[in-house]
Motif scaffolding. Structure first.
Motif, short mmCIF file in Angstrom:
data_model
loop_
_atom_site.label_atom_id
_atom_site.label_comp_id
_atom_site.label_asym_id
_atom_site.label_seq_id
_atom_site.Cartn_x
_atom_site.Cartn_y
_atom_site.Cartn_z
N ALA A 33 36.03 43.93 37.51
CA ALA A 33 37.05 44.56 38.39
C ALA A 33 38.22 45.11 37.59
O ALA A 33 39.38 44.92 37.94
N LEU A 34 37.90 45.82 36.51
CA LEU A 34 38.97 46.42 35.70
C LEU A 34 39.49 47.66 36.40
O LEU A 34 38.72 48.38 37.06
N ILE A 35 40.78 47.92 36.27
CA ILE A 35 41.37 49.12 36.87
C ILE A 35 40.92 50.29 36.00
O ILE A 35 41.26 50.37 34.82
N ASN A 36 40.13 51.21 36.60
CA ASN A 36 39.39 52.16 35.76
C ASN A 36 40.25 53.25 35.13
O ASN A 36 39.80 53.93 34.23
N TRP A 37 41.51 53.41 35.58
CA TRP A 37 42.37 54.43 34.97
C TRP A 37 43.35 53.84 33.95
O TRP A 37 44.21 54.54 33.44
N LEU A 65 48.58 44.26 32.52
CA LEU A 65 49.08 44.59 33.86
C LEU A 65 49.90 43.48 34.54
O LEU A 65 51.01 43.75 35.01
N MET A 116 38.41 51.92 44.40
CA MET A 116 39.01 50.67 43.90
C MET A 116 38.80 49.53 44.89
O MET A 116 38.56 48.39 44.51
N SER A 123 35.15 48.31 44.88
CA SER A 123 34.68 47.74 43.61
C SER A 123 35.55 46.55 43.18
O SER A 123 35.60 46.22 42.00
N ASP A 124 36.22 45.93 44.14
CA ASP A 124 36.98 44.69 43.89
C ASP A 124 38.26 44.90 43.09
O ASP A 124 38.93 43.93 42.76
N GLU A 125 38.59 46.16 42.75
CA GLU A 125 39.81 46.36 41.94
C GLU A 125 41.06 46.02 42.75
O GLU A 125 42.03 45.49 42.19
N ALA A 177 41.37 42.40 42.74
CA ALA A 177 41.88 41.97 41.44
C ALA A 177 43.40 42.10 41.39
O ALA A 177 44.09 41.20 40.92
N LEU A 178 43.93 43.21 41.93
CA LEU A 178 45.39 43.39 41.95
C LEU A 178 46.04 42.29 42.79
O LEU A 178 47.07 41.73 42.42
N LEU A 181 46.03 39.10 40.92
CA LEU A 181 46.99 39.13 39.82
C LEU A 181 48.44 39.21 40.32
O LEU A 181 49.37 39.36 39.53
N VAL A 215 49.79 41.59 41.77
CA VAL A 215 50.35 42.92 41.50
C VAL A 215 50.50 43.65 42.84
O VAL A 215 49.56 43.70 43.62
#
Lengths: 249, 261
Positions: free
Chosen positions: A95-99, A108, B117, B120-122, B125-126, B129, B131
């Motif tokens: 789940a990496l932020i792709n940008w 982050l 995002m 895809s679980d992004e 994830a934020l 975290l 965020v």
């Protein structure tokens, strides 16, 4: 006689359904401080759902999910955020932020939640990248790296705030056996070095055997077995034998 | 199907969008710290659509000039064409056309980016975290479009008026100087609210509001996307559709406030 270990993560009679499908059906277990609890079970038995309850991304229909004695569902927004800052979560696909570059992905939480100077952030990120054995990856973008490397970056990001509790969601998913084993060795190394409390969801035997201190086998939303790895894998419980018999490991 | 279902869906969607707008407003003081991200989004949303705005604006101005010019020529009033093209472009065509282009390009892109995002679980994830996703993802996009939409509208208005001038000169035998003089004179009329040319600031106010509408609807659609590629597709489609509807409805009310009230 040894004193009982303090429970850091505690689930009590947790029930969760999605529509007509009951996923967790009165689930109860504890994770003692400094231990890594492995959770195994067939797909669809709610393994990842457990992690999402512990980190507060989902709420149980009934029962209690507590972290350090506090019911996660009853925490206020700010309290939940404070708790999450002391926890790390490794997502299945990273789940990496792709940008954002690898380094900025790891940085982050520090950039967003602290006033730490840039130089200190860079130093801490570099330390974590070295810890997960990808010291030269800072400038790479998520689209340019392999699945195994994404897991390592995800792990570095999960560890950047030096969490006391880490949740791993299928760290071996989608990896070939060689890379999977290198991830498992890394998790074991980190666990022994940092002594964090961990909850590890995985259905690959080798991962659980390498990393976990104790293993739970889930069946129909409940704990069917809970044993240390050696006894777990030596067990002749028919359901476990049937499940492990089909494991690619 | 329950007849109230569509109403419930619209009400919920509107509620989410208003909640997101409020969340952006209370975080506006973070904008200076996000200047780099805002600049990136201005580049993505504005600079990459400049050519579309220029081409569409040029031809809209030419169409307005031709359609009205032919009728005006019948009654010998074709020298008024500059006034009509300038007022049409500044009041309505410029802001509306620009906002529609932004909805189709920047708005859909915001829904697709944030939607991807989400699936895809992004976004999870934020959340994990701690965020603030509004601060990281929504605020820079909304501020960028609130700045970009008026700038693009000025371009669209200008090129539309220039395009109208080509038609006036080549098809309606109105000199370019006469056309331009009547256009500038029409736009110079000051308003009651501000001592500035009313039709210019009215149009730019519309563009500013439309920029916010397009970005809020695009981001909200992305944030609620679920269910993989299909969910992202639905989010993108609803972002464009809802933004265009909202632009048209809001346009009516702003026009009413500026010219009727």
């Amino acid at each position: 006689m040894n004193a009982p270990l303090e429970s850091v993560i505690s689930l009590r009679d947790v029930k969760k359904s999605f529509g007509a499908q009951t996923v967790l059906d009165g689930l109860t277990f504890d994770v003692p401080r400094g231990k890594c609890m492995g959770i195994m079970g067939p797909s669809g038995t709610g393994k990842s759902v457990i992690l999402r309850h512990v980190i507060g991304l989902m709420r149980a229909d009934s029962g209690v999910v507590a972290v350090e004695g506090r019911d996660v569902a009853k925490l206020k927004r700010q309290e939940l955020m404070d708790l999450r800052r002391r926890m790390g979560f490794l997502f299945q696909e990273g789940a990496l932020i792709n940008w954002l570059s690898v380094g900025e992905n790891v940085a982050l939480p520090l950039r967003e939640n602290t006033n730490m100077p840039d130089a200190e952030i860079r130093q801490r990120v570099q330390e974590k990248l070295e810890l997960v054995k990808i010291p030269d990856a800072w400038e790479k973008m998520p689209a340019q790296i392999s699945g195994g490397m994404k897991k390592r970056v995800g792990l570095a990001r999960a560890l950047i705030t030096d969490p006391e509790i880490v949740l791993y969601d299928e760290p071996n998913a989608g990896l070939d056996p060689e890379i999977a084993q290198s991830i498992n060795d890394l998790l074991r190394e980190l666990h022994e070095g940092l002594r964090v409390t961990a909850l590890l969801v995985e259905h690959r035997v080798r991962c659980i055997r390498t990393v976990a201190d104790e293993v739970i086998f889930l069946e129909k939303g409940q704990v069917l077995l809970q044993l240390p790895p050696r006894e777990f894998f030596a067990s002749d419980h028919p359901r476990l034998v049937q499940f492990l018999g089909s494991d690619p490991d | 199907m329950n007849v109230l279902t569509p109403v419930t869906v619209i009400a919920r969607s509107l509620g989410e969008q208003l909640e997101l707008l409020f969340a952006v407003i209370v975080r506006l003081y973070h904008v200076p710290a996000r200047a780099r991200l805002v600049a990136d989004h201005i580049y993505q949303s504005a600079l990459q659509t400049v050519h579309v705005v220029l081409v569409v604006g040029l031809f809209i101005g030419m169409i307005v000039a031709l359609q009205t010019g032919i009728e005006l020529a019948r009654i010998g009033q074709q020298d008024q064409i500059g006034t009509i093209v300038a007022l049409s472009m500044a009041r309505e065509m410029g802001p509306f056309i620009t906002a529609t282009i932004l909805a189709a390009t920047a708005g859909s892109s915001m829904a697709a980016e944030i939607g991807t995002m989400s699936v895809s679980d992004e976004l999870s994830a934020l959340e994990v975290l701690s965020v603030d996703r509004v601060k990281l993802l929504v605020l820079p996009r909304v501020v960028a479009l609130a700045i970009a939409a008026p700038l693009l509208t000025i371009l669209c208005d200008t090129i539309g008026i220039v395009g109208g001038g080509f038609v006036a000169q080549s098809q309606l035998n109105v000199s370019y100087q006469l056309y331009l003089d009547s256009a500038v004179e029409a736009l110079a009329d000051p308003g009651k609210i501000l001592p500035l040319p009313k039709d210019v600031y009215g149009g730019l106010l519309k563009a500013f509001v439309f920029g916010i509408i397009v970005s809020i609807i695009g981001c909200a659609a992305g944030l609620r996307a679920t269910g993989g590629a299909l969910g992202v597709g639905n989010a993108t489609r609803s972002a464009v559709r809802d933004a265009i509807i909202a632009i048209i409805i809001t346009n009516y009310f702003i026009t009413w406030v500026l010219y009727q009230a």
